[in-house]
Structure formats: C-alpha cells, structure tokens
Design an enzyme around this catalytic site. Sequence first.
Site, short mmCIF file in Angstrom:
data_model
loop_
_atom_site.label_atom_id
_atom_site.label_comp_id
_atom_site.label_asym_id
_atom_site.label_seq_id
_atom_site.Cartn_x
_atom_site.Cartn_y
_atom_site.Cartn_z
N GLY A 101 0.82 -1.20 0.00
CA GLY A 101 0.00 0.00 0.00
C GLY A 101 0.85 1.25 0.00
CG ASP A 140 -1.23 -1.54 -3.21
OD1 ASP A 140 -0.67 -0.86 -4.07
OD2 ASP A 140 -2.27 -1.19 -2.64
CD GLU A 142 -0.07 2.49 -3.81
OE1 GLU A 142 -0.07 3.73 -3.66
OE2 GLU A 142 -1.03 1.78 -3.50
CG ASP A 227 -6.12 8.88 -6.11
OD1 ASP A 227 -7.27 9.30 -5.86
OD2 ASP A 227 -5.49 8.12 -5.35
#
Length: 404
Positions: A101, A140, A142, A227
């Site tokens: 995340g 995830d 990022e 986003d």
Amino acid sequence: MVGYYPGWKSDAFPVTAANVDAGRLTMALYAFLGVCWNGKHGNPEPSVNYVAPCQDAAGEAQAANGALVFRDAAKDGANLRALVAMKRRHPQFKVVVSVGGWDWSNQFSNVADSAEARASFVASSVKLMRRFGLDGVDIDWEYPTEAGVPCVAGAVCARPADKRNFIMLARELRAAFDAAGRQDRKHYSITIAAGGNANYVNDGAAGGGWIAELAQSLDWINIMAYDFHMPWEKRSGHHAALFADPADPVTADGLYASASVQRYLRAGVAADKLVMGVPFYGYGWKGCPPGAGGDGQYQDCGGGAGGGVDGGNAYGYGLLRKLGYLTAGHDGGQGFQRHWNGAARAPYLYRAADGVWISYEDPASLKEKARYVKAQGLRGAMFWELSADGGQQMLRALSAAMRK
C-alpha cells in the site's frame, strides 16, 4: 468484482454481511500486511510515522527479511478468519491479503533485490495461505523505481532495477503457489495493484515490455485508474474521469481511466488480465470561482475542502448522501448543484455560495465504467474501498451493471 477491505478500520467497520457482501464480490483484498526488514516493519517517513516490531500470524517476533507481517496479529487474524468464514455460504468468494500500500511500500525494493528476502516473502506467503485458508496475495507496490512516499535519509526505497526484480519476485511466487496448489488441490492467485500512468507501465527507455513479462506470472493486474486530480492541486478536476475531456489540461498526458487501460493493452498485456479500478470516494476543493460555465470546473481554487471523511477532503457517495449534498433523487442538496460531464462521463457537485467543488463517483458513472469494462473484454472491476460505500449502494450498482 474485486474490493478492498481496510483492516485498520475494523473496529468501526467490522467484517459483517452488512459491510462485506460476499454474494456480490468475487474477491476481497485484505489491506494491508507489511514486510519485515531488519526486525521492523512500517515506514518512519513523517507523513506515515509508523514503525513496529515484526510479528507473524501467531503474534510471535519475526526476524526474516521479506517475511509478511501483521500490524496486529490478533485483530488481523480475527478479521481474516471472519472473511474466510463467508466462503461457506458463498463458495465463489475469495479472500486475498494485500501487501504494502501507499504507506508500507518502502521495503519492496530491498526485498525484491535480495534472493534471500524474496525466498522469505514467498515462504511466508505460502505459510499464511495455508494457516488461514486464504486464496492468494495481492502485491501493492507503490511504486517500483519511483517510491510514492519519500524515503527517509539513509534508506533505499527505489532502484532502477526494481521492475526487473519485481518480475523475479512474481516468478518465484508463482512457482511456489503452483506447487502448493497442486498439493492443496486449489489455485492460489497472485494479483498486483498497478499505477495508471505512463511512468508505471514503461520501464524508462525500455518501454512497456516489462509489464507484459510480469503479467505472465499474475492472475491479473488491478489498475488504479483514479487519483488523476488531487485536492492539493490548485485546479479542480475529475479524479477518475473515464474518457478524455479536451477542456481538462491533463488530457494530453492521458490522465483518465480508459487511457490507463489502453497503455496496458498496447504494452502487450491481455485484456482478460486487466481489472479496471474505480473509486468509491471523491475529493473536494474550496474557493473555486464559477468560471465561464458557472460550475467551478477546471478552476483555480483555494485548496482542499474540509468536512469530508475524518474532517478531510475525501467524500464518498454514501457520505455525500448522509451530509445531504446529494438527495435521494441524485440531485444536489444543501446548496449544491449536481452536474454531469458528458465527455469525461463523470459527475460533480458545485456550491456557488462558497465555491466548494466535489469530484466523486456515483451509480451513473459506475454504469459507464462497467460498460467500458465489458466492451474492452477486461477481466472485471476493482474498487477502493468497502468502508467508503455507505449501505453498499455503490457495490450494488456496480454489481448490477457488470451482470447485465
């Protein structure tokens, strides 16, 4: 139908049928687990400011670099068991743990760069699947080569080799999951959450070949097609437009959902390995002048609007209804007027009295995105996240649109 469940919100948003509709979901992604590095996990960067000793599913200290770890072994374990229990009534429903995340992606570069840490990541993943009866892992990260959260001084959070190392990590995980699946007579899935912009899809001058190579080890890619505009930008704009609006200055950069999907297709990723992400939330700006259209769209504003989730600038559809900004008939309330951008296929709200402008997703925009997913032959739709969906209105709308 893939939806994230926010484990850290479970006190206020427990795992219940009222909050998690396993009959409409194909998969719940449990967010988030961390990875251990030097006996700790988390991120010391001031915007996150969370570092804790590594603990495994039993709550025991964990020291192996790369191992999957829990924020709270007791609470996370209880949440996972409650999610897995839903499979008894809904056998099509899968439960997957999501690792990393935005806050906790800072150690992926180190893990993927180390053969020993990759092996630890893989071994702990298999162990976790079997312990809880889970169905896979969602990575995830990022982001490879370009950390989203800035790295603290002296630490390494990104390398030029990240994308090649990601391929190795996924290959090794795929081999282990396939071997474990043969023994356990089930399929263990591997998915990733992936950026929607060109920087993610391309590996510098080498282009997008890496993402097609990575996809060979994955069940599918969840594209974070949202986003595209954020409230810390001065100009108001749609954060998850489906199609291009020539009036939006970022259109030339391809910052809209369908452009994100097309990047992956052009890079050689098969359509049935792509899942398009949709947001169950929106963003608000304040102090936006009406502009020529009288609707505050694409105007220089005064920053993010307050009054959203936890007093911030995020607004989900359910919260907009609860605040009275949207009425039962989907019209504006409390001084707001609802508008629809036909080019972008996106709704928005504007209140001229104080210049508040809100970009959000609603059942109408979800229908447009479901139509696009089916027209392109994509695998399905993913959303962030379940707690933003008051009364499961968005999930029901998306599910109905995907089934038609």
